[in-house]
Structures are given as structure tokens and as C-alpha cells.
Design a protein around this motif. Sequence first.
Motif, PDB file in Angstrom:
ATOM      1  N   PRO A  15       0.849  -1.202   0.000  1.00  0.00           N
ATOM      2  CA  PRO A  15       0.000   0.000   0.000  1.00  0.00           C
ATOM      3  C   PRO A  15       0.879   1.246   0.000  1.00  0.00           C
ATOM      4  O   PRO A  15       1.966   1.252   0.577  1.00  0.00           O
ATOM      5  N   ALA A  16       0.402   2.303  -0.625  1.00  0.00           N
ATOM      6  CA  ALA A  16       1.203   3.521  -0.779  1.00  0.00           C
ATOM      7  C   ALA A  16       1.470   4.224   0.544  1.00  0.00           C
ATOM      8  O   ALA A  16       2.500   4.850   0.717  1.00  0.00           O
ATOM      9  N   GLY A  17       0.540   4.183   1.476  1.00  0.00           N
ATOM     10  CA  GLY A  17       0.724   4.886   2.738  1.00  0.00           C
ATOM     11  C   GLY A  17       0.313   6.348   2.679  1.00  0.00           C
ATOM     12  O   GLY A  17       0.430   7.068   3.660  1.00  0.00           O
ATOM     13  N   VAL A  18      -0.144   6.797   1.508  1.00  0.00           N
ATOM     14  CA  VAL A  18      -0.607   8.174   1.331  1.00  0.00           C
ATOM     15  C   VAL A  18      -1.878   8.152   0.496  1.00  0.00           C
ATOM     16  O   VAL A  18      -1.926   7.511  -0.554  1.00  0.00           O
ATOM     17  N   ARG A  19      -2.894   8.834   0.978  1.00  0.00           N
ATOM     18  CA  ARG A  19      -4.100   9.050   0.166  1.00  0.00           C
ATOM     19  C   ARG A  19      -3.970  10.428  -0.439  1.00  0.00           C
ATOM     20  O   ARG A  19      -3.773  11.415   0.281  1.00  0.00           O
ATOM     21  N   LEU A  20      -4.062  10.490  -1.754  1.00  0.00           N
ATOM     22  CA  LEU A  20      -3.834  11.734  -2.475  1.00  0.00           C
ATOM     23  C   LEU A  20      -5.017  11.988  -3.385  1.00  0.00           C
ATOM     24  O   LEU A  20      -5.452  11.088  -4.117  1.00  0.00           O
ATOM     25  N   ASP A  41      -0.864   7.690   6.098  1.00  0.00           N
ATOM     26  CA  ASP A  41      -1.339   6.690   7.048  1.00  0.00           C
ATOM     27  C   ASP A  41      -0.677   6.875   8.412  1.00  0.00           C
ATOM     28  O   ASP A  41      -1.291   6.659   9.439  1.00  0.00           O
ATOM     29  N   ARG A  42       0.587   7.257   8.392  1.00  0.00           N
ATOM     30  CA  ARG A  42       1.294   7.606   9.624  1.00  0.00           C
ATOM     31  C   ARG A  42       2.135   8.844   9.335  1.00  0.00           C
ATOM     32  O   ARG A  42       2.828   8.908   8.318  1.00  0.00           O
ATOM     33  N   PRO A  43       2.055   9.854  10.189  1.00  0.00           N
ATOM     34  CA  PRO A  43       2.775  11.111   9.938  1.00  0.00           C
ATOM     35  C   PRO A  43       4.277  10.897   9.784  1.00  0.00           C
ATOM     36  O   PRO A  43       4.871  10.048  10.446  1.00  0.00           O
ATOM     37  N   LEU A 124       6.515   9.281  -2.037  1.00  0.00           N
ATOM     38  CA  LEU A 124       5.625   8.364  -1.330  1.00  0.00           C
ATOM     39  C   LEU A 124       4.353   8.059  -2.118  1.00  0.00           C
ATOM     40  O   LEU A 124       3.758   7.003  -1.944  1.00  0.00           O
ATOM     41  N   GLN A 125       3.925   8.994  -2.946  1.00  0.00           N
ATOM     42  CA  GLN A 125       2.727   8.797  -3.774  1.00  0.00           C
ATOM     43  C   GLN A 125       2.689   9.912  -4.802  1.00  0.00           C
ATOM     44  O   GLN A 125       3.174  11.017  -4.555  1.00  0.00           O
ATOM     45  N   ALA A 126       2.113   9.614  -5.959  1.00  0.00           N
ATOM     46  CA  ALA A 126       1.963  10.617  -7.016  1.00  0.00           C
ATOM     47  C   ALA A 126       0.643  10.382  -7.733  1.00  0.00           C
ATOM     48  O   ALA A 126       0.122   9.259  -7.760  1.00  0.00           O
ATOM     49  N   LEU A 127       0.111  11.459  -8.299  1.00  0.00           N
ATOM     50  CA  LEU A 127      -1.173  11.393  -8.994  1.00  0.00           C
ATOM     51  C   LEU A 127      -1.189  12.500 -10.037  1.00  0.00           C
ATOM     52  O   LEU A 127      -0.632  13.574  -9.819  1.00  0.00           O
ATOM     53  N   ALA A 128      -1.843  12.250 -11.179  1.00  0.00           N
ATOM     54  CA  ALA A 128      -1.959  13.280 -12.222  1.00  0.00           C
ATOM     55  C   ALA A 128      -3.374  13.311 -12.755  1.00  0.00           C
ATOM     56  O   ALA A 128      -4.086  12.291 -12.760  1.00  0.00           O
TER      57      ALA A 128
END
Length: 135
Positions: A15-20, A41-43, A124-128
Motif C-alpha cells: 500500500p502507498a501509505g498516502v491518500r492523495l 497513514d502515519r505522519p 511516497l505517492q503521485a497522482l496526475a
Amino acid sequence: AERLAAAIRATNARPAGVRLALELGRQGAATLSVAATAALDRPRADARLFVAVVETPIVAPIGAGENAGRILTHAHVVRRLLGPIELPAGKASSRWTLPIEPGWTANRLGVAAFVQDQGSGEVLQALARPPCPEG
């Protein structure tokens, strides 16, 4: 090659650990509306959110130099970079209203976001989001 493929599979299985979340809209012909939300998910103290307004494609006819007479096509050219934005308590949400600058082609503007650990450089995560229609 197999070790690399196995490492990629292992990374993709985690799992990415980041919701973006990312939004892009147009406010008339001359303004973009951009919103981004990130939640870890955790700071992580060094995590930062970045948002980029990108234009694709940009076609550039070359008049001089070693590429004279050629037409070069560039993808995902960053027109504006926003950030770094801190994620206090592992969360951040920001909105921007941005003018579409002279020289930009409005219907080719998209947006991308990523969360990066500034200490390690790890993304940690990317989105476009692709360009949005006029309106």
C-alpha cells in the motif's frame, strides 16, 4: 532483470501509505482552479506535498543550432510548481486559483501532485489529472 522485476512487483504490492486527491477545473477562459489533499497513514516529519501545473504537448520548431529545422515535442512541461506544503499531523489540503499565463495553451494544461520525503528524497505517492475542458 528478474531482480528488478521482482523489486517492482514487491513495491507495487505494498500500500502507498498516502491518500492523495487532486482536482482541476477551469473558471472561464483565463483561470485554473486547482485543489489537492494528502493524508499519510502515519505522519512523517519530512513529508511535503507538491503540485505542478503541466502542459502537454508543447511543440517547438527549432530555427538554429544542431536541431535547426526540426520540430521538438515536449511532454508534461511544468508551468507552475506549488509547494513544498507541510503536512502537519500527516494531512494537508490546499486550493489555488491561478491565471492562465500568456504563452500557455489552456486546453493542454493538466495537473500533477506528489508527496515526497524531503529527508530521503523518496516519493511516497503521485497522482496526475489530464487537461480539463473549457468552462
